[in-house]
Design an enzyme around this catalytic site. Structure first.
Site, PDB file in Angstrom:
ATOM      1  N   SER A  92       0.601  -1.330   0.032  1.00 17.20           N
ATOM      2  CA  SER A  92      -0.142  -0.014   0.103  1.00 17.20           C
ATOM      3  C   SER A  92       0.902   0.871   0.197  1.00 17.20           C
ATOM      4  CB  SER A  92      -0.461  -0.076   1.485  1.00 17.20           C
ATOM      5  OG  SER A  92      -0.327   0.053   2.561  1.00 17.20           O
ATOM      6  N   HIS A 127      -5.601  -2.760  -2.415  1.00 14.10           N
ATOM      7  CA  HIS A 127      -5.469  -1.778  -3.478  1.00 14.10           C
ATOM      8  C   HIS A 127      -5.437  -2.388  -5.209  1.00 14.10           C
ATOM      9  CE1 HIS A 127      -4.272   1.369  -0.576  1.00 14.10           C
ATOM     10  NE2 HIS A 127      -3.360   0.156   0.046  1.00 14.10           N
ATOM     11  N   LYS A 146     -11.684   1.259  -1.852  1.00 15.18           N
ATOM     12  CA  LYS A 146     -10.990   2.128  -3.058  1.00 15.18           C
ATOM     13  C   LYS A 146     -10.821   2.109  -4.052  1.00 15.18           C
ATOM     14  CE  LYS A 146      -7.905   1.088   1.044  1.00 15.18           C
ATOM     15  NZ  LYS A 146      -6.842   0.069   2.024  1.00 15.18           N
TER      16      LYS A 146
HETATM   17  C1  LIG Z   1      -7.177   0.062   2.602  1.00  8.80           C
HETATM   18  C2  LIG Z   1      -6.034  -1.072   3.644  1.00  8.80           C
HETATM   19  C3  LIG Z   1      -7.422  -2.723   4.348  1.00  8.80           C
HETATM   20  C4  LIG Z   1      -8.209  -1.870   4.633  1.00  8.80           C
HETATM   21  O1  LIG Z   1      -9.377  -2.071   4.341  1.00  8.80           O
HETATM   22  P1  LIG Z   1     -10.626  -0.466   4.340  1.00  8.80           P
HETATM   23  O2  LIG Z   1     -11.607  -1.096   3.805  1.00  8.80           O
HETATM   24  O3  LIG Z   1     -10.361   0.157   4.230  1.00  8.80           O
HETATM   25  O4  LIG Z   1     -10.288  -1.616   6.330  1.00  8.80           O
HETATM   26  C5  LIG Z   1      -6.525  -3.723   4.409  1.00  8.80           C
HETATM   27  N1  LIG Z   1      -5.532  -3.803   3.151  1.00  8.80           N
HETATM   28  C6  LIG Z   1      -4.809  -3.194   2.784  1.00  8.80           C
HETATM   29  C7  LIG Z   1      -3.296  -3.754   2.114  1.00  8.80           C
HETATM   30  C8  LIG Z   1      -4.930  -2.223   2.154  1.00  8.80           C
HETATM   31  O5  LIG Z   1      -4.143  -1.328   2.237  1.00  8.80           O
END
Ligand SMILES: *Cc1c(COP(=O)(O)O)cnc(C)c1O
Length: 395
Positions: free
Chosen positions: A181, A209, A240
């Site tokens: 990320s 991502h 995302k």
């Molecule tokens: C953002 C993210 C999450 C969490 O997801 P949300 O739906 O925002 O809680 C989990 N794993 C990774 C790698 C992330 O970047």
């Protein structure tokens, strides 16, 4: 403040001194390629809205339709009346999209990771975790009470050594982000899948991502590497590229039945409002019908990475729309971020604890919604600020 909480003042001071204190901002507009932040209009390179769907009218329309039909709140855990028609339809659509037998919706991606890892491994088991895994996977590992061995980031030799050394454990589980990320690089899933098979270990990949972004159909890193069959547990987020909210796990029917019984963040948390799932359903349909969004995004990202490294910026090992500018100290990251904001670009500085000490960076997050002019504007500003320029280099 009551005397017993005075220690908090000292902690806040320490964070401030170290340039690590984070303040809360208010976005004054809808999420999109430009946003109002603290009274300024900035081109937004800080969101994970990779396909530009967060403010897409089709998502809002789907949510409104669901609200008109069913109202808002879900009112209970999914197991106890909270799961409605929208949740069920989205789970079926996710399973189909992911080419898996079944999928399970969680309140967030964080909850999916924090609940799934401890359901799969416990005392007497061993987890092998990449050093740069997301905080939610790290917390899932901690909650599991399994023995956790951290392998050097993306280092398959190290992972192989550890797998060989702990072959006697009851169960073995490899957990890794697919697309990391902060650095925007990929886990070497082709090699990891081979190791998992050879050592009879379960393989869990967090595609937060990469869902909607990588792979021919947008299914993520595992599709990109052609190893979907070898990934036993796939985790994704709807928050995302899909522009909505919520997390999901997909895999075999039995895996999903088991998690619905054993993942505590699923069992003991209220289901999301059905309208949130309705918006995600609309997003999934767009991902399927409009592959040009991810195709153009990836092409633009490749071009931008090349331009920035030609300017002398260190973009690390990124091969994705997440492009880091490695600057080192929190102070340098925050100064560069502030300078870019003065020029109209919002690019967040990322500091510990999000990245390791000494690895502070600026994180450029590209979106399909960025216009060519917006990206050229950023490139122009960064050219004037480039390390090569500062060192009195060629330009
Ligand atoms: C953002 C993210 C999450 C969490 O997801 P949300 O739906 O925002 O809680 C989990 N794993 C990774 C790698 C992330 O970047």
């Amino acid at each position: 403040m009551p005397h017993t909480l005075l220690w908090i003042d000292a902690e806040l001071d320490a964070l401030r001194q170290a340039e690590l204190l984070r303040g809360l901002k208010v976005r004054g507009t809808s999420q999109g390629p430009t946003i109002d932040l603290d009274g300024r209009t900035l081109v937004n390179f800080g969101a994970n809205d990779y396909l530009g769907l967060a403010a897409d009218e089709r998502l809002a329309a789907a949510a409104k339709e669901a609200i008109n039909a069913d109202g808002w709140g879900a009112g209970a855990s999914p197991l106890v009346t909270g799961r409605g028609q929208w949740h069920a339809r989205l789970e079926a659509a996710l399973a189909e999209f992911e080419a898996c037998e079944a999928a399970l919706l969680f309140p967030s991606g964080f909850a999916a990771n924090a609940g799934t890892v401890p359901a799969l491994a416990g005392q007497g088991d061993v987890i092998f975790a990449d050093a740069k895994n997301h905080a939610s996977l790290i917390d899932g590992c901690r909650l599991s009470r399994a023995t956790v061995h951290i392998y050097r980031h993306a280092d398959c030799d190290h992972l192989a050594e550890l797998l060989a050394a702990y072959s006697a454990a009851r169960r073995r589980l490899i957990v890794t982000d697919g697309l990391f990320s902060m650095d925007g690089d990929l886990a070497p899933l082709d090699k990891i899948a081979e190791l998992a098979a050879r050592h009879n270990a379960m393989l869990l990949v967090d595609e937060a991502h990469a869902t909607g972004v990588l792979g021919a159909h947008g299914r993520g890193t595992a599709e990109h590497f052609g190893v979907e069959e070898a990934v036993h547990i796939k985790i994704g987020t709807l928050s995302k590229a899909l522009g909505s909210a919520g997390g999901f796990v997909c895999g075999s029917r039995h895996l999903i039945d088991f998690l619905a019984n054993r993942a505590r963040s699923y069992v003991f948390s209220t289901a999301q409002p059905g309208a949130v799932a309705a918006a995600a359903l609309a997003a999934l349909e767009i991902v399927r019908a409009e592959p040009h969004r991810r195709q153009r995004l990836l092409a633009t990202a490749t071009e931008l990475r090349t331009q920035l490294s030609d300017q002398g910026w260190n973009v690390g090992l990124s091969t994705s729309p997440i492009i880091p500018l490695m600057v080192g100290t929190p102070d340098a990251a925050m100064r560069l971020s502030a300078t870019l904001a003065e020029q109209g670009h919002f690019v967040p500085g990322i500091r510990p604890p999000t990245v390791p000490e000494g690895e502070s960076l600026l994180r450029i997050s590209l979106s399909f919604a960025h216009t060519a002019e917006m990206i050229e504007g950023l490139v122009g500003t960064l050219r004037r600020l480039s390390p090569r320029r500062a060192a009195g280099g060629s330009r």
